[in-house]
Motif scaffolding. Structure first.
Motif, PDB file in Angstrom:
ATOM      1  N   THR A 188     -13.798   9.807   7.851  1.00 37.34           N
ATOM      2  CA  THR A 188     -14.416  11.068   8.264  1.00 37.34           C
ATOM      3  C   THR A 188     -13.415  12.210   8.348  1.00 37.34           C
ATOM      4  O   THR A 188     -13.708  13.343   7.923  1.00 37.34           O
ATOM      5  CB  THR A 188     -15.096  10.892   9.628  1.00 37.34           C
ATOM      6  OG1 THR A 188     -16.034   9.808   9.562  1.00 37.34           O
ATOM      7  CG2 THR A 188     -15.833  12.161  10.038  1.00 37.34           C
ATOM      8  N   LEU A 189     -12.224  11.942   8.877  1.00 39.48           N
ATOM      9  CA  LEU A 189     -11.305  13.026   9.216  1.00 39.48           C
ATOM     10  C   LEU A 189     -10.155  13.213   8.234  1.00 39.48           C
ATOM     11  O   LEU A 189      -9.745  14.347   7.948  1.00 39.48           O
ATOM     12  CB  LEU A 189     -10.733  12.796  10.619  1.00 39.48           C
ATOM     13  CG  LEU A 189     -11.737  12.777  11.776  1.00 39.48           C
ATOM     14  CD1 LEU A 189     -11.014  12.542  13.097  1.00 39.48           C
ATOM     15  CD2 LEU A 189     -12.521  14.075  11.833  1.00 39.48           C
ATOM     16  N   THR A 190      -9.605  12.112   7.722  1.00 42.44           N
ATOM     17  CA  THR A 190      -8.378  12.253   6.925  1.00 42.44           C
ATOM     18  C   THR A 190      -8.551  13.041   5.623  1.00 42.44           C
ATOM     19  O   THR A 190      -7.581  13.697   5.203  1.00 42.44           O
ATOM     20  CB  THR A 190      -7.765  10.875   6.601  1.00 42.44           C
ATOM     21  OG1 THR A 190      -8.756  10.044   5.976  1.00 42.44           O
ATOM     22  CG2 THR A 190      -7.261  10.201   7.858  1.00 42.44           C
ATOM     23  N   PRO A 191      -9.718  13.018   4.947  1.00 35.03           N
ATOM     24  CA  PRO A 191      -9.818  13.848   3.737  1.00 35.03           C
ATOM     25  C   PRO A 191      -9.534  15.325   3.979  1.00 35.03           C
ATOM     26  O   PRO A 191      -8.930  16.000   3.123  1.00 35.03           O
ATOM     27  CB  PRO A 191     -11.260  13.622   3.269  1.00 35.03           C
ATOM     28  CG  PRO A 191     -11.594  12.257   3.770  1.00 35.03           C
ATOM     29  CD  PRO A 191     -10.906  12.159   5.096  1.00 35.03           C
ATOM     30  N   LEU A 251      -5.654   5.947   3.449  1.00 35.25           N
ATOM     31  CA  LEU A 251      -6.035   7.313   3.830  1.00 35.25           C
ATOM     32  C   LEU A 251      -4.943   7.996   4.643  1.00 35.25           C
ATOM     33  O   LEU A 251      -4.622   9.169   4.410  1.00 35.25           O
ATOM     34  CB  LEU A 251      -7.352   7.274   4.619  1.00 35.25           C
ATOM     35  CG  LEU A 251      -8.604   6.981   3.786  1.00 35.25           C
ATOM     36  CD1 LEU A 251      -9.770   6.583   4.685  1.00 35.25           C
ATOM     37  CD2 LEU A 251      -8.979   8.187   2.945  1.00 35.25           C
ATOM     38  N   ILE A 252      -4.357   7.271   5.599  1.00 34.34           N
ATOM     39  CA  ILE A 252      -3.277   7.861   6.387  1.00 34.34           C
ATOM     40  C   ILE A 252      -2.057   8.106   5.506  1.00 34.34           C
ATOM     41  O   ILE A 252      -1.395   9.149   5.584  1.00 34.34           O
ATOM     42  CB  ILE A 252      -2.925   6.963   7.586  1.00 34.34           C
ATOM     43  CG1 ILE A 252      -4.091   6.908   8.571  1.00 34.34           C
ATOM     44  CG2 ILE A 252      -1.677   7.473   8.291  1.00 34.34           C
ATOM     45  CD1 ILE A 252      -3.865   5.980   9.744  1.00 34.34           C
ATOM     46  N   VAL A 276       0.838  -1.202   0.000  1.00 34.36           N
ATOM     47  CA  VAL A 276       0.000   0.000   0.000  1.00 34.36           C
ATOM     48  C   VAL A 276       0.872   1.250   0.000  1.00 34.36           C
ATOM     49  O   VAL A 276       0.609   2.214  -0.731  1.00 34.36           O
ATOM     50  CB  VAL A 276      -0.952  -0.004   1.209  1.00 34.36           C
ATOM     51  CG1 VAL A 276      -1.651   1.351   1.346  1.00 34.36           C
ATOM     52  CG2 VAL A 276      -1.993  -1.104   1.064  1.00 34.36           C
ATOM     53  N   LEU A 277       1.924   1.231   0.813  1.00 34.94           N
ATOM     54  CA  LEU A 277       2.829   2.381   0.875  1.00 34.94           C
ATOM     55  C   LEU A 277       3.490   2.621  -0.479  1.00 34.94           C
ATOM     56  O   LEU A 277       3.659   3.770  -0.909  1.00 34.94           O
ATOM     57  CB  LEU A 277       3.887   2.142   1.947  1.00 34.94           C
ATOM     58  CG  LEU A 277       4.754   3.341   2.358  1.00 34.94           C
ATOM     59  CD1 LEU A 277       3.897   4.446   2.955  1.00 34.94           C
ATOM     60  CD2 LEU A 277       5.810   2.897   3.357  1.00 34.94           C
TER      61      LEU A 277
END
Length: 223
Positions: free
Chosen positions: A207-210, A144-145, A64-65
């Motif tokens: 919810t938060l990362t965008p 997302l992170i 993923v990274l």
């Protein structure tokens, strides 16, 4: 906003499908790493079976990274990110659509491919649902992170090392919960707690990362 997300999501999917190497490289990396571990660790079935949860999850994390390193690079090079920032559209929605398309092409493919490697490592068949469910919930969090780090380093040459240094510590809770779910299944223990925690983290990340990704892009492009 729903129309904006759907339109951006479909556009990003079309762009990814025109770049097959961007899709194949993370999957090939995941397959090679998962296949080479038995050669390095030996062929003892019990040891491989006990190591399989960690090996599969670390391989998926690194794959993923790898897929995220150039997530925003082409948009930065052709000036698209500048258009995102000056447009009235929400950066959070555009970022979420791009990351979602990336996850569909890489993260979801890893979920489908993981059982094959798990069986190669000797993981019993009854552990496969726990493995796939944990990856299905965990890989979106990783994407997302990781996208936050990709947004912060998009303007830097050779920012892959810095991206890894920024993001890998934040991956630790997901790695622990994901491996824990598979290990609990391997030992015949309930996995409900691990799965619920992963589900909570997934909802929190969506919810938060965008908003964090949008803010990171603004910082990287305007400075």
């Amino acid at each position: 906003m729903n129309n904006l997300f759907i339109t951006s999501f479909l556009y990003e999917l079309r762009v990814l499908f025109r770049q097959p190497s961007e899709l194949v490289n993370p999957l090939a990396f995941f397959t090679l790493v998962g296949s080479l571990f038995p050669l390095a660790l030996g062929t003892q079935p019990d040891f491989l079976r006990a190591s399989a949860p960690g090996l599969l999850w670390v391989s998926a994390l690194l794959a993923v990274l790898l897929s995220l390193e150039g997530l925003f690079r082409s948009d930065f090079d052709d000036g698209s990110l500048e258009q995102w920032i000056v447009s009235p559209n929400s950066l959070a929605i555009l970022s979420l659509a791009k990351v979602s398309a990336n996850w569909i092409c890489t993260g979801l493919s890893l979920v489908v491919l993981a059982p094959v490697l798990a069986l190669m490592l000797g993981l019993p068949g009854y552990c496969l649902p726990a493995l796939m469910l944990s990856l299905l919930l965990g890989t979106p969090i990783l994407s997302l992170i990781g996208a936050i780090g990709a947004a912060l380093t998009v303007g830097l040459r050779r920012g892959g090392v810095l991206l890894a240094l920024l993001i890998l510590p934040l991956y630790v809770p997901v790695l622990i919960l994901g491996c824990g779910a598979v290990e609990a299944s391997l030992q015949g223990l309930p996995i409900t707690a691990h799965i619920l925690w992963l589900a909570c983290l997934t909802v929190l990340a969506i919810t938060l990362t965008p908003f964090a990704i949008g803010a990171s892009l603004s910082i990287s492009v305007t400075e």
